[in-house]
Design an enzyme around this catalytic site. Structure first.
Site, PDB file in Angstrom:
ATOM      1  N   GLU A 198       0.830  -1.219   0.000  1.00 58.60           N
ATOM      2  CA  GLU A 198       0.000   0.000   0.000  1.00 58.60           C
ATOM      3  C   GLU A 198       0.856   1.257   0.000  1.00 58.60           C
ATOM      4  O   GLU A 198       0.699   2.144   0.851  1.00 58.60           O
ATOM      5  CB  GLU A 198      -0.967  -0.014   1.190  1.00 58.60           C
ATOM      6  CG  GLU A 198      -2.044  -1.084   1.060  1.00 58.60           C
ATOM      7  CD  GLU A 198      -3.157  -0.979   2.078  1.00 58.60           C
ATOM      8  OE1 GLU A 198      -2.952  -0.371   3.133  1.00 58.60           O
ATOM      9  OE2 GLU A 198      -4.249  -1.517   1.812  1.00 58.60           O
ATOM     10  N   GLU A 387      -5.440  -8.270  -1.150  1.00 57.32           N
ATOM     11  CA  GLU A 387      -6.133  -8.099   0.135  1.00 57.32           C
ATOM     12  C   GLU A 387      -7.577  -7.788  -0.179  1.00 57.32           C
ATOM     13  O   GLU A 387      -7.858  -6.977  -1.068  1.00 57.32           O
ATOM     14  CB  GLU A 387      -5.575  -6.916   0.944  1.00 57.32           C
ATOM     15  CG  GLU A 387      -4.262  -7.163   1.583  1.00 57.32           C
ATOM     16  CD  GLU A 387      -3.814  -6.006   2.496  1.00 57.32           C
ATOM     17  OE1 GLU A 387      -4.682  -5.298   3.046  1.00 57.32           O
ATOM     18  OE2 GLU A 387      -2.601  -5.828   2.633  1.00 57.32           O
TER      19      GLU A 387
HETATM   20  C1  BGP Z   1      -4.375  -2.722   4.862  1.00 59.22           C
HETATM   21  C2  BGP Z   1      -3.100  -3.320   5.325  1.00 59.22           C
HETATM   22  C3  BGP Z   1      -3.190  -4.548   6.109  1.00 59.22           C
HETATM   23  C4  BGP Z   1      -4.486  -4.758   6.868  1.00 59.22           C
HETATM   24  C5  BGP Z   1      -5.709  -4.210   6.193  1.00 59.22           C
HETATM   25  C6  BGP Z   1      -6.933  -4.167   7.070  1.00 59.22           C
HETATM   26  O1  BGP Z   1      -4.214  -1.351   4.908  1.00 59.22           O
HETATM   27  O2  BGP Z   1      -2.213  -3.576   4.236  1.00 59.22           O
HETATM   28  O3  BGP Z   1      -2.022  -4.629   6.860  1.00 59.22           O
HETATM   29  O4  BGP Z   1      -4.401  -4.577   8.185  1.00 59.22           O
HETATM   30  O5  BGP Z   1      -5.514  -2.952   5.635  1.00 59.22           O
HETATM   31  O6  BGP Z   1      -6.888  -3.046   7.900  1.00 59.22           O
HETATM   32  P1  BGP Z   1      -7.278  -3.089   9.429  1.00 59.22           P
HETATM   33  O7  BGP Z   1      -6.355  -4.093  10.023  1.00 59.22           O
HETATM   34  O8  BGP Z   1      -7.047  -1.714   9.932  1.00 59.22           O
HETATM   35  O9  BGP Z   1      -8.688  -3.509   9.473  1.00 59.22           O
END
Ligand code: BGP
Length: 489
Positions: A198, A387
Site C-alpha cells: 500500500e 487483500e
Molecule cells: C491494509 C493493510 C493490512 C491490513 C488491512 C486491514 O491497509 O495492508 O495490513 O491490516 O488494511 O486493515 P485493518 O487491520 O485496519 O482492518
C-alpha cells in the site's frame, strides 16, 4: 460457468507485524509497530516515547518525536504487535490449515528487522534467514507458492529514529541491501514478490487528513520518491538474480466515485484518482511520473530531490504485475453539508446506496469490478487482488463452532465481481483474502476486528490461548478453491 483461469492463485494474506509476533526473539530489532499501542474504532493507536527529561509521552501516527526524545516500550501500555497471533511459533500449524483449505498461494511479509535488526548491518541475521526458509519449505510441502511482501509498514525503528527514515536518501541503499538479501537467500523458494505494501497510503488523503500542511505533503512526496527508487532498484536486482521472479507493486485500491453530479465533484473525483491511485501506479508500472504530478506538486509547493539517475532507475525498474488491496469505495465531494465516513486512511461522504461495517468501511463489490477494469485498461499488466475482506465481530458458540455467514456473503459477492472482470478480459491471476487467519488490526490494533477463516483465541488485551479453530467460512472457501470459483453456494 465461472471464468477463473486454470492455475488461478487462490489464497490468503497476512503481514509479519500483524501475524508473526516474536518481536524480540531470534535477534530481531524493533519496528515502529512495536512502540504502537492498541486502540479502537474510537480511540487512535498511539506511539510511545520517553522525552529528554524522562517523562512518558504518546504521539499520533503523523506526529514527530519531540527534540531529545526516544521511542520506548512503556509498562503502562499493551502492544498487540509484540506477540500478535504468534505465527513465529505457530507457522507450521497455520500453513497446514491453509493447505487443508487448498491454498495455492500464501501472501506474507518479511520483517526487515528480523534480517537486519537496525537496518544498518551489512549481512542478514542467519537465524532470521533460516526462519523464513523453513516457512517457505513448509508452504511448498502443501503446494503453496509464497507471495512475499518485502516491506509491509515495518522499517527498522533504528532507521526511523536515528537516520531520518524514508526522508533520508540513504534509506534507499539500506532497503536495497535488505531486498537483495531476500532475493538471494530465498532464490528458488520464492518467485512472486511485492516491493512496498500500500505504497500510496503515504500520500495524504485530504478528507482523512484535513490538517496536513504543504510541508508535510511535500515530505510525503519525497518519502514516496525514495520508495519508488528503492522499489525500481529492487525490481532490477530481483530480475538479475532470478529472471523468473515476478515482482509487483501493491496499491491501496479504493474505488472513488463523485459524491454528486456537480462538475466540481466530478473534477475533484478525477483528482483523487490521480493523487491516491494513479500517482504511484503510474510511476511503478510505466517508469515515469505522470503529467498530472506537476499539478499536484504545484498545488502543494513540492520541490523534490530527484536526480537523473533516479529517473533512469524508475524507467528500468518497472514492475511485472499490478497488485492491490480492495476493501471499499469512497465518495468524493466538494460539498460541506455531508456526513463523513472513513477507513483505511481515507475518508469521504456517506454513500446512501452502500452498507457500512461496524468500523465504518463500506461494502461495495461492484467497485472491485470497476477498479479491475479501469486499472487493466491503463496498464495491461497481470493483476492480483492481494487483500480483500470484512473486519467483523465473531462469536464462538458453546460447542466451539463459529458461524460467519456475513463473511461468506462478502466474499461471494467480491468473487463474483472478479469473475465478471475476468469475463470482460482482465488478466486477473490471483486472489489472497486479507487476514485469512485472524491477525492484529493494522488500523486499530484490535483483535476483535477479525477477518479470518481461522479464528485465533486472543483478545484485545493480549489474553487467550492462541488456539486456532475453523470458522464456517473455512469450509466454504475450501469448496470455492476446489471448484476454481465455480461453487460459491
Ligand atoms: C491494509 C493493510 C493490512 C491490513 C488491512 C486491514 O491497509 O495492508 O495490513 O491490516 O488494511 O486493515 P485493518 O487491520 O485496519 O482492518
Amino acid at each position: 460457468m465461472a471464468h477463473f483461469p486454470e492455475g488461478f492463485l487462490w489464497g490468503g494474506a497476512v503481514a509479519a507485524n500483524q501475524w508473526e509476533g516474536g518481536w524480540n526473539l531470534g535477534g530481531r530489532g524493533p519496528a515502529m509497530t512495536d512502540v504502537t499501542t492498541g486502540g479502537s474504532v474510537k480511540e487512535r493507536r498511539k506511539i510511545t516515547y520517553i522525552d529528554k527529561d524522562g517523562n512518558h509521552g504518546t504521539l499520533d501516527r503523523h506526529q514527530k518525536l519531540p527534540e531529545g526524545a526516544h521511542y520506548a516500550v512503556l509498562d503502562e501500555y499493551h502492544y498487540p504487535n509484540h506477540e500478535a497471533v504468534d505465527g513465529y511459533h505457530h507457522y507450521k500449524e497455520d500453513i497446514a490449515l491453509f493447505g487443508e483449505m487448498g491454498f495455492k498461494q500464501f501472501r506474507m511479509s518479511i520483517s526487515w528487522s528480523r534480517l537486519f535488526p537496525t537496518g544498518l548491518e551489512k549481512e542478514p541475521l542467519k537465524e532470521g534467514v533460516e526462519f523464513y526458509r523453513d516457512m517457505f519449505k513448509e508452504m511448498h510441502k502443501y503446494g503453496i507458492e509464497p507471495l512475499v511482501t518485502i516491506w509491509h509498514f515495518d522499517t527498522p525503528l533504528y532507521l526511523e529514529e536515528h537516520c531520518g527514515g524514508w526522508l533520508n536518501r540513504e534509506t534507499i541503499d539500506h532497503f536495497v541491501r535488505f531486498a537483495t538479501a531476500c532475493f538471494t537467500e530465498f532464490k528458488g523458494l520464492v518467485h512472486n514478490w511485492l516491493t512496498f505494501n500500500e505504497i500510496n497510503n503515504t500520500m495524504p488523503d485530504p478528507v482523512f487528513r484535513p490538517d496536513c500542511s504543504d510541508e508535510e505533503f511535500a515530505e510525503a512526496c519525497q518519502h514516496l520518491h525514495y520508495q519508488f527508487v528503492a522499489s525500481a532498484k529492487a525490481v532490477q536486482i530481483g530480475h538479475a538474480i532470478d529472471p523468473s521472479n515476478m515482482i509487483g507493486c501493491m496499491i491501496c485500491g479504493i474505488c472513488y466515485y463523485p459524491g454528486t453530479c456537480d462538475p466540481a465533484d466530478i473534477i475533484e473525483n478525477r483528482h483523487r484518482w490521480e493523487e491516491k491511485i494513479f500517482y504511484c501506479g503510474d510511476v511503478q508500472c510505466k517508469g515515469y511520473y505522470p503529467t498530472f504530478a506537476k499539478r499536484i506538486w504545484d498545488e502543494h509547493n513540492v520541490k523534490l530531490d530527484i536526480t537523473e539517475d533516479d529517473l533512469d532507475d524508475l524507467a528500468r525498474g518497472t514492475v511485472d504485475m499490478y497488485t492491490f488491496s480492495y476493501y471499499m469505495s469512497q465518495n468524493v465531494t466538494t460539498h460541506k453539508d455531508v456526513e463523513i465516513v472513513g477507513g483505511n486512511m481515507s475518508a469521504g461522504s456517506r454513500n446512501p446506496y452502500l452498507e457500512y461495517s461496524d468500523w465504518g468501511w463500506s461494502t461495495d463489490p461492484s467497485g472491485l469490478d470497476y477498479y479491475l477494469e479501469m486499472i487493466y485498461d491503463r496498464y495491461e499488466l497481470p493483476i492480483m487482488v492481494v487483500e480483500n475482506g470484512l473486519g467483523a465481530y465473531d462469536t464462538v458458540e458453546e460447542d466451539g463452532s463459529i458461524h460467519d455467514p456475513f463473511r461468506i456473503d462478502y466474499y461471494r459477492k467480491h468473487i463474483q465481481a472478479m469473475d465478471k472482470a475476468i469475463a470482460h478480459g482482465v488478466d486477473l491471476i490471483g486472489y489472497t483474502t486479507w487476514g485469512c487467519i485472524d491477525v492484529v488490526s493494522a488500523g486499530t490494533g484490535e483483535m476483535r476486528k477479525r477477518y479470518g477463516f481461522i479464528y485465533v483465541d486472543m483478545d484485545d488485551e493480549g489474553k487467550g490461548s492462541m488456539k486456532r479453530s475453523r470458522k464456517d467460512s473455512f469450509f466454504w472457501y475450501k469448496k470455492v478453491i476446489a471448484s476454481n470459483g465455480e461453487d460459491l453456494a
